[in-house]
Design a protein around this motif. Structure first.
Motif, PDB file in Angstrom:
ATOM      1  N   PRO A  65      -1.422  72.940   5.705  1.00  0.00           N
ATOM      2  CA  PRO A  65      -2.183  73.439   6.872  1.00  0.00           C
ATOM      3  C   PRO A  65      -2.768  72.282   7.660  1.00  0.00           C
ATOM      4  O   PRO A  65      -2.741  71.124   7.219  1.00  0.00           O
ATOM      5  CB  PRO A  65      -3.279  74.274   6.216  1.00  0.00           C
ATOM      6  N   VAL A 119      -6.668  77.090   6.299  1.00  0.00           N
ATOM      7  CA  VAL A 119      -6.762  77.939   5.109  1.00  0.00           C
ATOM      8  C   VAL A 119      -8.201  77.908   4.607  1.00  0.00           C
ATOM      9  O   VAL A 119      -8.772  76.836   4.404  1.00  0.00           O
ATOM     10  CB  VAL A 119      -5.806  77.473   3.994  1.00  0.00           C
ATOM     11  N   ILE A 126      -8.489  72.643   5.711  1.00  0.00           N
ATOM     12  CA  ILE A 126      -8.918  73.549   4.639  1.00  0.00           C
ATOM     13  C   ILE A 126     -10.434  73.685   4.675  1.00  0.00           C
ATOM     14  O   ILE A 126     -11.151  72.680   4.778  1.00  0.00           O
ATOM     15  CB  ILE A 126      -8.478  73.034   3.249  1.00  0.00           C
ATOM     16  N   GLU A 144      -6.261  81.642   7.510  1.00  0.00           N
ATOM     17  CA  GLU A 144      -5.794  82.443   6.376  1.00  0.00           C
ATOM     18  C   GLU A 144      -6.869  82.424   5.303  1.00  0.00           C
ATOM     19  O   GLU A 144      -7.321  81.359   4.888  1.00  0.00           O
ATOM     20  CB  GLU A 144      -4.491  81.870   5.821  1.00  0.00           C
ATOM     21  N   ARG A 155      -8.170  83.136   1.517  1.00  0.00           N
ATOM     22  CA  ARG A 155      -7.686  83.281   0.155  1.00  0.00           C
ATOM     23  C   ARG A 155      -8.884  83.243  -0.797  1.00  0.00           C
ATOM     24  O   ARG A 155      -9.759  82.381  -0.670  1.00  0.00           O
ATOM     25  CB  ARG A 155      -6.692  82.174  -0.203  1.00  0.00           C
ATOM     26  N   ALA A 193      -2.735  76.041  -1.156  1.00  0.00           N
ATOM     27  CA  ALA A 193      -3.059  75.767   0.249  1.00  0.00           C
ATOM     28  C   ALA A 193      -2.559  74.392   0.660  1.00  0.00           C
ATOM     29  O   ALA A 193      -1.989  74.219   1.749  1.00  0.00           O
ATOM     30  CB  ALA A 193      -4.573  75.873   0.458  1.00  0.00           C
ATOM     31  N   ARG A 241      -3.202  75.781  11.933  1.00  0.00           N
ATOM     32  CA  ARG A 241      -3.470  76.759  10.871  1.00  0.00           C
ATOM     33  C   ARG A 241      -4.493  76.187   9.893  1.00  0.00           C
ATOM     34  O   ARG A 241      -4.360  75.068   9.410  1.00  0.00           O
ATOM     35  CB  ARG A 241      -2.171  77.096  10.138  1.00  0.00           C
TER      36      ARG A 241
END
Length: 311
Positions: A83, A28, A86, A59, A61, A78, A26
């Motif tokens: 995650p 961010v 980033i 994701e 943001r 975050a 994942r």
């Protein structure tokens, strides 16, 4: 048959195990744009395309309304979510330096995109920087204007609080050989404000020969206003980035040049760099300069179909 079935199930198990492992990765992406900024859509689309192709989750943001003061909080959130990586813009180093450095210190790999610089990325400890050299980009557009005989301009600056915006305006001014002052105008981000403040500047400075907008947020409403004034041929109109309105104005000959920082490379490339690093421990040797590239009427057809989505 039982042995074949067992073997097939074993292979399927390995495939599913690999897919689950990839799906668990994942990333961010914290950007400084407001939701209404069409430029952000291109980076978002390209990052999402890379995520889909590589089997990772991204994701997105961003601070409501583009309020930079909230970016540090978004980065902190975050980090807390732990995650695998980033991606972040650096519109103001003072705001995001500490939280991004904290992310690196906590073991989260970071890639800087769009705003910022290679030097800032190294200072923070980020893996790489992907973006364009802002001063050089403004200067490249200014050189086109100078070649057309332009000696005065207004910079419609819709993200005035960002240091990168002023580097664009400064580069344009230096290319013309003029001192930058009031031409670097804080237009705000509301379309009505942008038009009102641009109109007020041009009324106060009737000898202005060129209009420089720094992206679709400023360009789109100014394009409509200039057309409404019947002044499509009055100004040397230059801009950054692309939108459907910018492309249309360029086809008509109203906009003479658009600086393309190729945001597709920024979103797609950042996801690729992080995914390769997390999965395989490999990292390309250099930062990536995605721009500036210049789009004029001569090479416009190549990007028409993708404008606003991937260009």
């Amino acid at each position: 048959m039982k042995k074949l079935l067992a073997a097939a199930l074993g292979v399927c198990g390995l495939i599913l195990t690999g897919a689950v492992a990839h799906a668990a990765e994942r990333i961010v992406f914290v950007g400084h744009w407001s939701e209404s900024d069409s430029f952000f859509n291109v980076i978002r689309n390209s990052a999402q395309l890379a995520a889909t192709q590589m089997g990772v989750t991204v994701e997105f943001r961003n601070p409501p309304g583009g309020d930079l003061s909230q970016m540090a909080r978004l980065i902190d959130q975050a980090i807390a979510s732990k995650p695998n990586g980033i991606i972040s813009t650096v519109p103001d180093e003072k705001i995001v330096d500490d939280p991004l450095s904290n992310a690196v210190a906590s073991g989260i790999p970071v890639v800087i995109v769009n705003s910022g610089s290679a030097d800032i990325a190294r200072k923070i400890g980020a893996l790489r920087y992907i973006g364009q050299a802002e001063y050089e980009a403004g200067k490249a557009a200014g050189e086109k204007a100078k070649a057309a005989g332009v000696k005065s301009f207004v910079c419609v600056n819709h993200f005035y609080q960002h240091p990168a915006s002023h580097r664009r305006c400064q580069g344009f001014a230096d290319a013309l050989g003029v001192k930058l002052g009031a031409q670097d105008m804080d237009s705000g981000t509301d379309p009505n404000d942008i038009v009102a403040r641009t109109a007020a500047f041009l009324k106060a400075h009737p000898d202005t020969q060129a209009i420089l907008t720094l992206g679709p947020t400023g360009a789109d409403p100014v394009i409509r206003w200039v057309k409404d004034q019947g002044a499509a041929d009055k100004y040397f109109f230059a801009t950054f980035d692309l939108s459907q309105a910018i492309v249309g104005a360029m086809k008509e000959g109203m906009i003479k040049v658009a600086v393309d920082q190729q945001p597709f490379i920024q979103g797609y490339g950042a996801v690729g760099i992080l995914t390769d690093y997390v999965r395989f421990g490999v990292l390309q040797a250099n930062d990536v300069y995605s721009g500036p590239g210049l789009i004029t009427k001569n090479n416009l057809d190549q990007v028409l179909a993708l404008a606003g989505k991937y260009r």
